[in-house]
Design an enzyme around this catalytic site. Sequence first.
Site, PDB file in Angstrom:
ATOM      1  CB  SER A 202      -0.937  -0.003   1.210  1.00  0.00           C
ATOM      2  OG  SER A 202      -0.210   0.002   2.425  1.00  0.00           O
TER       3      SER A 202
ATOM      4  CG  ASP B 108       3.995  -4.451   3.176  1.00  0.00           C
ATOM      5  OD1 ASP B 108       4.067  -5.041   4.264  1.00  0.00           O
ATOM      6  OD2 ASP B 108       2.913  -4.191   2.614  1.00  0.00           O
TER       7      ASP B 108
ATOM      8  CG  ASP C 263       5.201  -6.471   8.169  1.00  0.00           C
ATOM      9  OD1 ASP C 263       5.539  -6.656   9.352  1.00  0.00           O
ATOM     10  OD2 ASP C 263       4.010  -6.394   7.816  1.00  0.00           O
TER      11      ASP C 263
ATOM     12  CE  LYS D 269      -5.966  -0.927   1.381  1.00  0.00           C
ATOM     13  NZ  LYS D 269      -4.534  -0.538   1.473  1.00  0.00           N
TER      14      LYS D 269
ATOM     15  CE1 TYR E 132      -7.902  -4.283   2.202  1.00  0.00           C
ATOM     16  CE2 TYR E 132      -6.965  -4.938   4.316  1.00  0.00           C
ATOM     17  CZ  TYR E 132      -6.824  -4.361   3.066  1.00  0.00           C
ATOM     18  OH  TYR E 132      -5.602  -3.874   2.663  1.00  0.00           O
TER      19      TYR E 132
END
Length: 759
Positions: free
Chosen positions: A99, A112, A165, A226, A235
């Site tokens: 995202s 991420d 992450d 989303k 979701y």
Amino acid sequence: MGSPGLSNRSSGQQRWLGITEPISLSGPTEYDVAKTRELEKYLQDAGLYENQEEAICREEVLGRLDQIVKIWVKTISRAKGFNEQMVQEANAKIFTFGSYRLGVHGPGADIDVLCVGPRHATRDEDFFGELHKMLSEMPEVTELHPVPDAHVPVMGFKFNGVSMDLLYAKLSLWVIPEDLDLSQEAILQNTDEQTVRSLNGCRVTDQILRLVPNIQNFRTTLRCMKLWAKRRGVYSNVAGFLGGINWALLVARICQLYPNALPSMLVSRFFRVYTQWHWPNPVMLCAIEEGSLGLQVWNPRRNPKDKYHIMPIITPAYPCMNSSYNVSSSTLRIMTEEFQRGHEICEAMEANTADWDTLFEPYPFFEAHKNYLWIDISAENADDLRNWKGWVKSRMRQLTLKIERDTFGMLQCHPHPDDFSDKSKHLHCSYFMGLQRKQGVPTTEGEQFDLRLAVDEFKHTVGMYNQWKPGMDISVSHVKRRNIPAFVFPSGVRPNRPSKVTWESKRSSELRISGHGQAEKSQQGKVAALGANDDRKRKQAEDSTDDLRNSKVFSSLPPSSREVLEDGNPVSIASSCSVKCDDTEVNSMSEQKSEKPDLNYSGEYPSVDRETNGSEKSNSHINPLLTATDTSSFNEAGKLDIEKITCGPYDAHQVLSGEPDELEDDLQYRNQIKDFGGNLKNGNLDSTNSESVVAAEPVFFQEENISSTHIYSNGGLEELEPTELTAPLLSGNPAPVPQRKPLIRLNFTSLGKAADRSS
């Protein structure tokens, strides 16, 4: 070689993004511009955009992390004996994906990140060893949590409060250049499977941005979808719904089909297209390339595992994979119903009878079903609970698959994507799963569903956690709707039955009133012949319908979920709206559903020869009506020929109904119970207690007979914990075997029986 995803028309001059021509090239109208402004304001008010201060903080954290990995790779290069020149040239680089890279992240969202290192920097020893040690010694790094055994190994942590992450990819290069391009296929040469999976996130994200015609419209639309998916409880990739990358791919395909549309129209067309989509036809942004490295790509004709995929959404970067393999028949049904609800609301918005608030109304999960499974877990400390939660949640999908298997699809599961915590209990959390009989199939009086073996297998699977520690416990119980614990509700207070009339209840009432009005006109002069008995029956039906229509709970459910009344008996809404109407009117909601195209389409993508509406055959060209006038109503011109936009190199595969590989681990354990019909006691089967696993006769549940040995005081709770096999752990201590507790079979009483009882 042309850009991926760009196709040419027959003239060879016009170009478009995607595997087929667009449905419509129409530009925005004044209405679209106004509705898009409304949507953007709604998203702003919903808090979906981060402020400038947070954006700067994220950039600083990413810059700091890039410096850390560069120091790390030089440190391990020196430790491995490389000369000083090689040490100075050693390099590592970070890339963002997900995202954040797509530009649709919100405040507090995770970032991420992929770390790309040289061939001598190993994953286990260097990344999860030395880099983990470096991060653990930094005061700005907190909640460091490595997961080296995950399908995609990851290290999670917070850096100055920003959640991250971090993945790792070891390339075959000795030196990582600063201008490294991850989109090149050659980057995958001589890499292991974990590296391919880790690289996939960045490669897919970048490819999506290349394959959409307008990035800003794509981003706004994706933010909207989303938010909608989270509000409607669909979701979560782990729970069997769709995650961020799945929604991004679905939205990107709509952007390709309507390249000149603004976000408000793209949202409307999203629901229109996917309401009619013929699953398991795949959603693809570009053609699937076989590549030159021999990596396996998604192909249900060649790969048996791919035939189990019922909602394939294919990633656009080599090697192309199905990103939605977690979807089950139950979760697909739920999402399809939500698409239908969204489509109906968007049509009503165009008629000025609904607004954005109606579309984003939260799903009333704890009022939608009569029966639920309650999965409660606990641990002895916060770190153990975090690890235990992650493991149990990753296994929840298997519980859904096992229940579907054992009930032959007759009992459908609705998992809630979130977890809940009772503040009065320490170090625990709960998951809930709604249970509902499959709609539209004949029911048997007093039909029962025995879930004990499915639950037993699920607990057996969970017990195989190789990092299990004492105190990591799990219980699975059946709970009635009226006994749902209060801590799942906002502020810990169970709400009263709401009476707010929303768009759906208003629409249903209008249909009912319209039907009754037409019936009264057609039956004038015949009232006397009907008699008092018929009037009384009609009045009873209307009264029961009024009670249901006035509930916000009912109004916020998707169409087919509105078939369950407060007492939980399966009742079709059409049964209370079955007054005869004129041919021009909608007779009932069941007739509306019958007008939808058949989703079980089977045929070849490249050549489609299928009759539409019984008379018109589809051809290889886009209907000019769809490109010239993109009508807002769902009329004949607005109905889409889905076959025309699902063109691809594969036949529509028939989904296999057998057990996927992930359930085969339980085969030996399941066969032991089947063959001996007994319980396992210290690794051996105890035939004397065989009735506690599978009862010889149906066991009907009665609340007054609940055993006092249940761990919960809730009167509507039924334990589903059979004596289970001690799990063969990969390492560590074995999970303790819980004491055997009374078990039941869920009993769904039919409408006729309930009516007799009430009368």
